[in-house]
Design an enzyme around this catalytic site. Structure first.
Site, PDB file in Angstrom:
ATOM      1  N   GLN A  86       0.801  -1.226   0.000  1.00 15.41           N
ATOM      2  CA  GLN A  86       0.000   0.000   0.000  1.00 15.41           C
ATOM      3  C   GLN A  86       0.833   1.275   0.000  1.00 15.41           C
ATOM      4  O   GLN A  86       0.499   2.244  -0.678  1.00 15.41           O
ATOM      5  CB  GLN A  86      -0.988  -0.017   1.177  1.00 15.41           C
ATOM      6  CG  GLN A  86      -2.100  -1.047   0.946  1.00 15.41           C
ATOM      7  CD  GLN A  86      -3.134  -1.074   2.041  1.00 15.41           C
ATOM      8  OE1 GLN A  86      -3.074  -0.287   2.987  1.00 15.41           O
ATOM      9  NE2 GLN A  86      -4.086  -1.992   1.930  1.00 15.41           N
ATOM     10  N   HIS A 108      -8.083  -2.205   6.790  1.00 17.26           N
ATOM     11  CA  HIS A 108      -7.204  -2.677   7.863  1.00 17.26           C
ATOM     12  C   HIS A 108      -6.277  -1.515   8.212  1.00 17.26           C
ATOM     13  O   HIS A 108      -5.892  -0.738   7.337  1.00 17.26           O
ATOM     14  CB  HIS A 108      -6.413  -3.901   7.382  1.00 17.26           C
ATOM     15  CG  HIS A 108      -5.442  -4.452   8.371  1.00 17.26           C
ATOM     16  ND1 HIS A 108      -5.745  -4.646   9.705  1.00 17.26           N
ATOM     17  CD2 HIS A 108      -4.160  -4.858   8.233  1.00 17.26           C
ATOM     18  CE1 HIS A 108      -4.691  -5.156  10.323  1.00 17.26           C
ATOM     19  NE2 HIS A 108      -3.720  -5.288   9.449  1.00 17.26           N
TER      20      HIS A 108
END
Ligand code: NDP
Ligand code: MG
Ligand code: MG
Length: 327
Positions: A86, A108
């Site tokens: 990410q 998350h």
């Protein structure tokens, strides 16, 4: 605990936004389909060049765009690809293109909790974390139910981040089951702790150790498999439906007596001390650092562990028994 439901969420907020789903895997696909069925009309799936996921998104009749174009178009950008990728993808493809005042949504908390991503100050940054696998997220929604969903706000540039997070969570079906407030740190640390120390870390090891103990003592692998593995589903159903105390009432006195004698010989004070050490390791960011190092090296540790699991004799026993059950 603050638990909210559909009546506390305004679906119009997310229906009025352009939503880009980055990644079309375990979570990306069910989230996109649930949003679409909840009336989010302007929805695209954002994928990298040559993505293996493209065919699936197109077969589901969703528009597919590249990462940068999706970032520039979106009011809401949802990060649904592996945690360890990410930071790099955000820096290269999202941060330079996201509109002023857009919202960044995570499923998350890892990238934010450990500072791998430091979002631009003008963005809203929210967590919407359905508690369950993507398959259940979709099947529960389709059945008119939903998964309990955690939500949090890390950055509220617009003043409307929480309302938008709730609207998003409700569009996934979370408002039917309960949307529970948390923080990025709490969600992330508890999730990593459980993965390492409890359900995903300890249970498979426990099953293999029990199987090995019986087989080593001359029991047949099939009997060992039935005892040590098949009953996991039974206890999981019982304890989710009735709690641990309720489960005890549903089993024989013999089973209950064995459990009372054996359980604490396996989960000892030393086990609990080790759990606290794992929690410390998680909170200090060491586990996340090791995950990212493994990813950078091409996942040597993850691959070795998959190969080791596949070679364990419990797999051959399982395969024989599954074949047996076939007509
Ligand atoms: P997946 O591994 O299923 O994501 C795969 C998708 O991400 C594919 O579409 C893949 O595209 C794309 N992708 C992979 N790497 C990249 C990259 N470097 N750049 C762009 N796209 C990429 O992820 P999950 O759905 O399991 O997890 C997504 C998030 O959801 C994580 O934050 C996770 O912690 C969280 N989460 C996951 C749950 C689950 O059910 N698994 C439950 C709750 C939260 P391609 O085809 O190109 O490889
Ligand atoms: Mg997790
Ligand atoms: Mg038994």
């Amino acid at each position: 605990m603050r638990a909210l439901f559909d009546a506390d969420a305004d679906l119009a907020l997310i229906r009025d936004r352009k939503v880009a789903i980055f990644g079309y895997g375990n979570q990306g696909r069910p989230q996109a389909l649930n949003l679409s069925d909840s009336g989010v009309g302007e929805l695209v799936v954002a994928l990298r060049e040559g993505s293996a996921s493209r065919a699936r998104a197109e077969a589901d009749r969703l528009g597919v765009t590249n990462l940068a174009d999706a970032a520039a178009w979106a009011d809401v950008a949802v990060m649904l690809f592996p945690d360890e990728d990410q930071a790099e993808v955000y820096e290269r493809h999202l941060a330079p293109h996201l509109k002023q005042g857009a919202a960044l949504v995570f499923a998350h908390g890892l990238a934010i909790r450990f500072g791998l991503i430091v979002p631009r100050a003008d963005l809203d940054v929210m967590l919407v974390a359905p508690k369950g696998p993507g398959t259940a997220l979709r099947s529960e929604y389709a059945a008119g139910r939903g998964l309990v969903t955690l939500f949090a706000v890390a950055q509220d540039a617009s003043g409307g981040a929480e309302a938008l997070a709730l609207s998003y969570a409700a569009a996934l079906g979370g408002g039917r089951a309960g949307m529970i407030e948390t923080s990025f740190a709490e969600e992330c640390e508890a999730d990593l702790f459980n993965e390492a120390a409890v359900i995903w870390g300890a249970i498979p090891e426990l099953i293999q150790a029990g199987f090995d103990t019986l087989v080593e003592a001359g029991f047949s692998p099939e009997v060992a498999y039935f005892e040590c593995l098949t009953e996991v589903k039974l206890i999981a159903d019982l304890i989710t439906e009735r709690g641990i105390a309720g489960m005890r009432e549903a089993i024989s006195n013999t089973a209950e007596f064995g459990a009372l004698e054996g359980g604490r010989r396996i989960v000892t004070a030393e086990t609990r001390t080790e759990m606290r050490r794992i929690l410390r390791d998680v909170r200090e960011g060491h586990l996340a650092q090791r995950l990212i190092a493994d990813a950078k090296a091409g996942y040597p540790r993850l691959k070795a562990s998959r190969a080791e699991a596949a070679a364990h004799p419990i797999e051959a026993a399982g395969a024989r028994l599954r074949n047996l059950a076939k007509p």
